[in-house]
Design a protein around this motif. Structure first.
Motif, PDB file in Angstrom:
ATOM      1  N   ARG A  37       0.837  -1.217   0.000  1.00 16.20           N
ATOM      2  CA  ARG A  37       0.000   0.000   0.000  1.00 16.20           C
ATOM      3  C   ARG A  37       0.861   1.252   0.000  1.00 16.20           C
ATOM      4  O   ARG A  37       0.554   2.221  -0.708  1.00 16.20           O
ATOM      5  CB  ARG A  37      -0.940   0.006   1.199  1.00 16.20           C
ATOM      6  N   ARG A  40       2.149   1.818  -3.436  1.00 15.65           N
ATOM      7  CA  ARG A  40       1.096   2.353  -4.317  1.00 15.65           C
ATOM      8  C   ARG A  40       0.856   3.835  -4.044  1.00 15.65           C
ATOM      9  O   ARG A  40       0.632   4.621  -4.974  1.00 15.65           O
ATOM     10  CB  ARG A  40      -0.203   1.565  -4.148  1.00 15.65           C
ATOM     11  N   SER A  44       1.586   6.607  -6.920  1.00 14.23           N
ATOM     12  CA  SER A  44       0.477   7.428  -7.411  1.00 14.23           C
ATOM     13  C   SER A  44       0.688   8.916  -7.149  1.00 14.23           C
ATOM     14  O   SER A  44      -0.097   9.743  -7.620  1.00 14.23           O
ATOM     15  CB  SER A  44      -0.828   6.981  -6.754  1.00 14.23           C
TER      16      SER A  44
END
Length: 146
Positions: A37, A40, A44
């Protein structure tokens, strides 16, 4: 972004060195799931994990905020300012100044070169006002998540 990702961000805002295992215990995920996570969130562009330093301790004797007035489109000027090595913060604003730019310099002479030799020479810049930092009283990155 879900509540678990927000909780991970809050944990890292409190302590950027907190282990994924410790974060996992708080948010109810495995260490591997937290690691995925976090990656990510970084990929992003939602967050970055960095070391925040004291410029004075690293030999940068002068910090300043520079208000910049622009004639014409602001975005190209903001992009040109963001490309300068000495600039660490650029925002487009509403008010007296079109842009606010934070610079970190080694000396007063270096600051003068940045303002006169670099910032004021960018096409579209019509004026600047420099606010030299005398002492930092508060700097935080823990505003939480919504």
């Amino acid at each position: 972004m879900d509540e678990v990702s927000k909780a991970i961000i809050e944990q890292l805002q409190a302590d950027g060195r907190r282990s994924y295992a410790a974060i996992g215990k708080v948010v109810g995920l495995s260490e591997a799931a937290v690691r995925q996570r976090v990656q990510r969130l970084i990929d992003s562009g939602i967050m970055q994990v960095v070391a925040v330093t004291d410029p004075l301790e690293l030999g940068f004797a002068r910090q300043a905020m520079v208000g910049v007035r622009v004639n014409g489109p602001m975005e190209p000027v903001a992009d040109a300012l963001a490309d300068l090595e000495e600039v660490d913060y650029v925002v487009i604003t509403a008010g007296v100044y079109d842009l606010l730019v934070e610079v970190v310099c080694e000396s007063d002479e270096h600051l003068l070169e940045v303002i006169s030799g670099k910032i004021r020479r960018i096409s579209g810049v019509v004026g600047t006002e420099t606010f030299m930092y005398l002492k930092l009283r508060k700097q935080t990155y823990s505003w939480g998540v919504r």
